[in-house]
Design a protein around this motif. Structure first.
Motif, PDB file in Angstrom:
ATOM      1  N   UNK A   1       0.822  -1.207   0.000  1.00 54.90           N
ATOM      2  CA  UNK A   1       0.000   0.000   0.000  1.00 54.90           C
ATOM      3  C   UNK A   1       0.859   1.263   0.000  1.00 54.90           C
ATOM      4  N   UNK A   2       1.884   1.302   0.840  1.00 54.90           N
ATOM      5  CA  UNK A   2       2.693   2.507   0.965  1.00 54.90           C
ATOM      6  C   UNK A   2       3.786   2.636  -0.083  1.00 54.90           C
ATOM      7  N   UNK A   3       4.347   1.519  -0.537  1.00 55.26           N
ATOM      8  CA  UNK A   3       5.512   1.598  -1.410  1.00 55.26           C
ATOM      9  C   UNK A   3       5.283   1.083  -2.820  1.00 55.26           C
ATOM     10  N   UNK A   4       4.136   0.499  -3.083  1.00 58.10           N
ATOM     11  CA  UNK A   4       3.838   0.054  -4.432  1.00 58.10           C
ATOM     12  C   UNK A   4       4.290  -1.360  -4.733  1.00 58.10           C
ATOM     13  N   UNK A   5       4.048  -1.742  -5.974  1.00 58.07           N
ATOM     14  CA  UNK A   5       4.304  -3.116  -6.393  1.00 58.07           C
ATOM     15  C   UNK A   5       5.792  -3.440  -6.465  1.00 58.07           C
ATOM     16  N   UNK A   6       6.566  -2.523  -6.990  1.00 59.66           N
ATOM     17  CA  UNK A   6       8.004  -2.753  -7.115  1.00 59.66           C
ATOM     18  C   UNK A   6       8.687  -1.916  -6.050  1.00 59.66           C
TER      19      UNK A   6
ATOM     20  N   UNK B   1      12.184  -1.676  -3.212  1.00 57.28           N
ATOM     21  CA  UNK B   1      13.470  -2.230  -2.776  1.00 57.28           C
ATOM     22  C   UNK B   1      13.278  -3.078  -1.521  1.00 57.28           C
ATOM     23  N   UNK B   2      14.081  -4.099  -1.340  1.00 54.13           N
ATOM     24  CA  UNK B   2      13.894  -5.001  -0.202  1.00 54.13           C
ATOM     25  C   UNK B   2      14.097  -4.344   1.158  1.00 54.13           C
ATOM     26  N   UNK B   3      14.763  -3.190   1.215  1.00 50.65           N
ATOM     27  CA  UNK B   3      14.975  -2.586   2.526  1.00 50.65           C
ATOM     28  C   UNK B   3      13.681  -2.084   3.159  1.00 50.65           C
ATOM     29  N   UNK B   4      12.619  -1.875   2.364  1.00 56.68           N
ATOM     30  CA  UNK B   4      11.326  -1.509   2.950  1.00 56.68           C
ATOM     31  C   UNK B   4      10.756  -2.663   3.770  1.00 56.68           C
TER      32      UNK B   4
END
Length: 70
Positions: free
Chosen positions: A31-36, A38-41
């Motif tokens: 929801x917050x960062x989208x489909x693609x 980075x793994x650090x999220x």
């Protein structure tokens, strides 16, 4: 796009308990960062969940008291 965290949390048919907290964190990341993303999220969300749980379980720890007093 409608955000339904409870539906997402219980959407995994994996095992007896369906991993609702894991699925909810994945839904929040999406929801917050989208489909693609980075793994650090994923790591940051996981650390935030564990830190919040640590504060809840050990409120008497000196570091927790310092953080909760402000």
């Amino acid at each position: 796009m409608a955000f339904q965290p409870l539906a997402a949390a219980f959407s995994s048919p994996q095992g007896l308990f369906s991993r609702p907290l894991s699925m909810a964190s994945f839904a929040l990341n999406f929801y917050f960062y989208g489909e693609i993303e980075p793994p650090h999220y994923f790591k940051a969300t996981n650390l935030a969940i564990h830190f919040a749980e640590w504060l809840r379980l050990f409120p008497g720890h000196p570091v927790a008291q310092l953080l909760l007093s402000h």
